[in-house]
Design a protein around this motif. Sequence first.
Motif, PDB file in Angstrom:
ATOM      1  N   PHE A  37       0.862  -1.174   0.000  1.00 52.03           N
ATOM      2  CA  PHE A  37       0.000   0.000   0.000  1.00 52.03           C
ATOM      3  C   PHE A  37       0.901   1.227   0.000  1.00 52.03           C
ATOM      4  CE2 PHE A  37      -4.322  -1.537   1.072  1.00 52.03           C
ATOM      5  CZ  PHE A  37      -4.030  -2.860   1.344  1.00 52.03           C
ATOM      6  N   GLN A  39       0.733   5.683   0.851  1.00 53.49           N
ATOM      7  CA  GLN A  39      -0.042   6.802   1.364  1.00 53.49           C
ATOM      8  C   GLN A  39       0.727   8.091   1.145  1.00 53.49           C
ATOM      9  OE1 GLN A  39      -1.255   6.386   5.474  1.00 53.49           O
ATOM     10  NE2 GLN A  39      -2.933   7.821   5.169  1.00 53.49           N
ATOM     11  N   LYS A  43      -3.554  12.095   2.010  1.00 54.73           N
ATOM     12  CA  LYS A  43      -4.423  11.228   1.211  1.00 54.73           C
ATOM     13  C   LYS A  43      -4.665   9.905   1.926  1.00 54.73           C
ATOM     14  CE  LYS A  43      -3.386  13.153  -3.326  1.00 54.73           C
ATOM     15  NZ  LYS A  43      -3.053  12.849  -4.730  1.00 54.73           N
ATOM     16  N   TRP A  44      -5.680   9.198   1.450  1.00 54.06           N
ATOM     17  CA  TRP A  44      -5.972   7.880   1.993  1.00 54.06           C
ATOM     18  C   TRP A  44      -4.904   6.886   1.570  1.00 54.06           C
ATOM     19  CZ3 TRP A  44      -9.719   7.748   5.453  1.00 54.06           C
ATOM     20  CH2 TRP A  44     -10.768   8.670   5.359  1.00 54.06           C
ATOM     21  N   ARG A  45      -4.768   5.848   2.388  1.00 57.87           N
ATOM     22  CA  ARG A  45      -3.875   4.764   2.037  1.00 57.87           C
ATOM     23  C   ARG A  45      -4.512   3.950   0.909  1.00 57.87           C
ATOM     24  NH1 ARG A  45      -0.932   1.613   6.869  1.00 57.87           N
ATOM     25  NH2 ARG A  45      -0.572   3.824   7.345  1.00 57.87           N
ATOM     26  N   GLU A  46      -3.756   3.677  -0.122  1.00 64.51           N
ATOM     27  CA  GLU A  46      -4.296   2.958  -1.266  1.00 64.51           C
ATOM     28  C   GLU A  46      -3.439   1.732  -1.577  1.00 64.51           C
ATOM     29  OE1 GLU A  46      -4.159   5.313  -4.828  1.00 64.51           O
ATOM     30  OE2 GLU A  46      -1.996   5.595  -4.742  1.00 64.51           O
ATOM     31  N   ALA A  60      -2.936  -2.221  -8.970  1.00 68.52           N
ATOM     32  CA  ALA A  60      -3.794  -1.075  -9.179  1.00 68.52           C
ATOM     33  C   ALA A  60      -3.638  -0.609 -10.620  1.00 68.52           C
ATOM     34  CB  ALA A  60      -3.408   0.043  -8.215  1.00 68.52           C
ATOM     35  N   ARG A 108      -8.080  -4.861   0.382  1.00 70.98           N
ATOM     36  CA  ARG A 108      -8.525  -3.584   0.938  1.00 70.98           C
ATOM     37  C   ARG A 108      -7.807  -3.332   2.264  1.00 70.98           C
ATOM     38  NH1 ARG A 108     -14.011  -5.539   0.315  1.00 70.98           N
ATOM     39  NH2 ARG A 108     -14.020  -5.550   2.601  1.00 70.98           N
TER      40      ARG A 108
END
Length: 125
Positions: A37, A39, A43-46, A60, A108
């Motif tokens: 992941f 971040q 911002k959100w962790r993606e 991704a 997720r």
Amino acid sequence: QEQLVESGGGSVEAGGSLGLSCDASKYHYSSRCLAWFRQAPGKWREVVATLYTHGKTYFAPSVKGRFTFSQDAARTTAYLQMGDLTPSETGMYYCARAGPLIRWRLLRPDEVDYWGQGTQVTVSS
């Protein structure tokens, strides 16, 4: 004792490449899936990529074709090789672990049961 130990990261110019490693030797490869992941500040962790026990990886859309996710022969260390990096990909990169359930998609954040400490990646323009 840390359960996931990341290394690599650092600074690179836009268009450059960088590799990250995640020592997951505390877990038998058949008992976990691994994911990376990231971040960015504010911002959100993606999720970037996920590797399941059957060897299939998911990426991704933003990194597909530029990043690879692999393991060593002993399947104790996972590697994220990143190419053609852009400044927007600057941030903390985290190795993450979940159970062996194969979800057939990217992991997720709420499905992670252990996070590594993170390693900084900085891409300059």
